[in-house]
Design an enzyme around this catalytic site. Structure first.
Site: not given
Lengths: 420, 420
Positions: B134, B206, B231-232, B379
């Site tokens: 990312f 990560d 928060y995912k 996605r």
């Protein structure tokens, strides 16, 4: 007062006087805009400001946005919140729009700012800093200096001009707090900034104990960079996001170490190399804690409406009244006033030294008077936005009773708490 | 599918099949533990998980603590929240207690971890990292490397073992994501960690796109350091605090750059020099955003109760069903499946390539189907905790309708939004 110089008190500090002052206080209605618990005297707003009445609804609304709008809320409201809240804080510190960004903790903002400030003077290797600055400022300055190979010269504020002069051609950054976190003493932002500039250095300020307590004019004073905390005088809530100020003239060459993707010029291009956004937007880091950020935004409103000058004027009167009460009620009980009596040199809180400060504060808290302790200092915040003259009288009266009766020596006030 | 290899689908992907699968789904009751808006198909939990039903009450309670307890809440609850929440996240990633600390943004955690990881190998100067990580990971790795004078070698994950081998005696840190943020491809944490260790390097992961989607076993796999977003797949809310994992064996010599006062051994001594707290407590930085942190804590409960293995098993079935529907409904419409069809190589989301991904997603959102876009990839997150088979069928059906009718070519879906 054993060691302080008695100051002429123009009013008789009594409960009657407190009530009279509260009756004529034009800011008194603002007290109702905070949800203050019953039976509590809230003199710890320098640590955590009380709950503004508008916040529960604002937080519930932020939660509702999350639930109902999901990611769509980023475009509808959240993405621009750090800059929007930053600009509102900016108005309170004398910054024109586009120079203040809300987000992350004060510690993180400090690290980012110290490194970036030093990089504005790449040919210089010294940071001159207040030896009395809040510990996290000192720790992160040391860490940044270690990474950049800089020397940190820590001196008391009074010696700072000399220290800058001694290192005249080497000083990259001068880093000071707007107010001393222990004593509440206010430092001279324009004068120290001039000292820094005359030596060719960048002036970085930590406004944590000043912003919201006293008017600040970072633009007019020529401040280069600043950081600050929002859960003290801005009542943003526990751990509410901090902020960074970057004077417009430095923004386009500001080289920050915390190159988070929200600070990228085109974050959703997902490019492989960091390209800083134009302006202060580059000071964004990662995704901000939205619930805490929107709580902070709602919290700013009463202070904005009251006006920082009016709040400051009342804070000065509250401080005078506190000192008057202390002189009258605490004489001979082992307290020493360490905050300057000159209101021009005083921020939003007052500090009394006592050898048993922690036990005295524990006994005070037991009576519902909330202040806090740093070492041997008792700190009391007299934020004009919601503290009353009655609060001040009650607090000093409680102090007298706790100390005069040796109540604080009870074993139940000996327990060490994590957070003091 | 023009480019993907068709996989044998063991079920007929239809609305009836979806309903039948939902009827027998043992996790179906967990959907009610999220406040999903009516008329929305929530397939963007890889960006922002939906609102757990327990969160509004938990946030209101945190606000109440602030209002009623003021600073006293620090001792009653808040001070220990980062470690407490950290340990709960730890259980979801296979970390024994005392190794995971919640706080700050993922970007900040990444910077802290990269510097600290490199300092565990002070005689080495190379970081080998996934070129497909990312962006914020890449930006902060570059920033940390610049400060430490390290070289960053970025390669695709497939080439990573060779790159480590090429720099065998110089590699300080190997830094990879548990899952590719674009394609959802799952990387082999134990194998890559072994590659790092065989070269004498520290393995930093990560976990943002893995934790909560797939079981992870950081302790068993010998991971040294890890960071992650909450928060995912943890549904902690917009910008909820991230976390850092530090294997117990490294904690006492972990030399972090973000030396905030909450990580001090005795923070309230207000000492002038940073002395790191024992254990993972040194990974605390500044004051955490308590409202966001306590929202996260409440959000973890449904996932803990369902069990990560059960959620993973259903996510795999949802993914299989998605691919079956896509093979049947999207053939010839310009989509390409870029996520591995082998469920062992798949995380919690699936990605389809389409040359007009942004416009297609805008048209989908208009129909209430929420996914997101990264470049030319659409996605779709199929989190087994709250996504139904009916959701998947609805989403692929909508995709078909949007693409087959050229609906997405409408000018109203051309508008660029900030957050995509």
């Amino acid at each position: 007062m054993p060691k302080g110089t008695l100051r002429e008190v123009k009013m008789e500090p009594s409960r009657e006087m407190a009530d009279r002052l509260d009756t004529v206080d034009e800011l008194a209605p603002f007290r109702k805009e905070f949800n203050l618990p019953a039976g509590v005297v809230p003199l710890n707003g320098n640590s955590l400001g009380p709950l503004p009445a508008a916040v529960p609804g604002a937080v519930a609304e932020a939660v509702r946005q999350w639930g109902e709008r999901l990611t769509r809320a980023w475009n509808e409201d959240w993405w621009h919140a750090p800059a929007r809240v930053g600009d509102r804080i900016g108005r309170l510190i004398g910054a024109a729009p586009g120079q203040t960004m809300a987000g992350d903790s004060t510690s993180v903002q400090i690290f980012n700012a110290v490194v970036a400030a030093a990089r504005l003077r790449p040919d210089r290797r010294v940071v001159v800093a207040d030896a009395g600055n809040f510990p996290t400022d000192r720790y992160l300055t040391a860490s940044a200096a270690r990474l950049l190979g800089l020397e940190v010269v820590e001196v008391p504020m009074g010696d700072l001009p000399d220290a800058v002069d001694r290192h005249r051609d080497e000083v990259a950054v001068v880093f000071c707090p707007a107010a001393d976190y222990r004593t509440g003493e206010l430092w001279d932002v324009p004068a120290v900034t001039r000292v820094a500039h005359e030596a060719g250095a960048v002036a970085l300020w930590d406004l944590s104990h000043g912003a919201g307590a006293v008017p600040l004019w970072v633009d007019d004073d020529g401040v280069d960079l600043a950081v600050g905390c929002t859960y003290k005088y801005l009542s943003g809530g526990p751990g509410s996001p901090a902020y960074g100020y970057v004077a417009a003239r430095h923004q386009d060459r500001l080289d920050l170490p915390l190159t988070g993707w929200h600070g990228h010029a085109r974050p959703f291009d997902m490019a492989g190399v960091f390209e800083p956004a134009p302006g202060v937007a580059r000071a964004r880091i990662g995704t901000p804690p939205v619930l805490s950020l929107l709580a902070l935004e709602a919290a700013l409103e009463p202070l904005e409406r009251a006006g920082i000058e009016a709040v400051r004027a009342k804070t000065v009167r509250l401080g005078d009244f506190f000192l008057g009460c202390a002189d009258r009620l605490l004489d001979g009980l082992g307290f020493e006033v360490v905050t300057p009596r000159d209101p021009r040199r005083r921020g939003g809180h007052l500090a009394l030294r006592h050898p048993e400060a922690a036990a005295v504060m524990a006994a005070l808290k037991d009576r519902g008077v909330l202040g806090d302790v740093r070492g041997d200092l008792l700190r009391f915040c007299v934020n004009g936005l919601y503290v009353s003259f009655g609060d001040v009288h009650d607090a000093v009266t409680a102090l007298r009773e706790v100390a005069a009766t040796d109540e604080y020596r009870s074993p139940r006030f000996r327990r060490r708490e994590v957070v003091t």
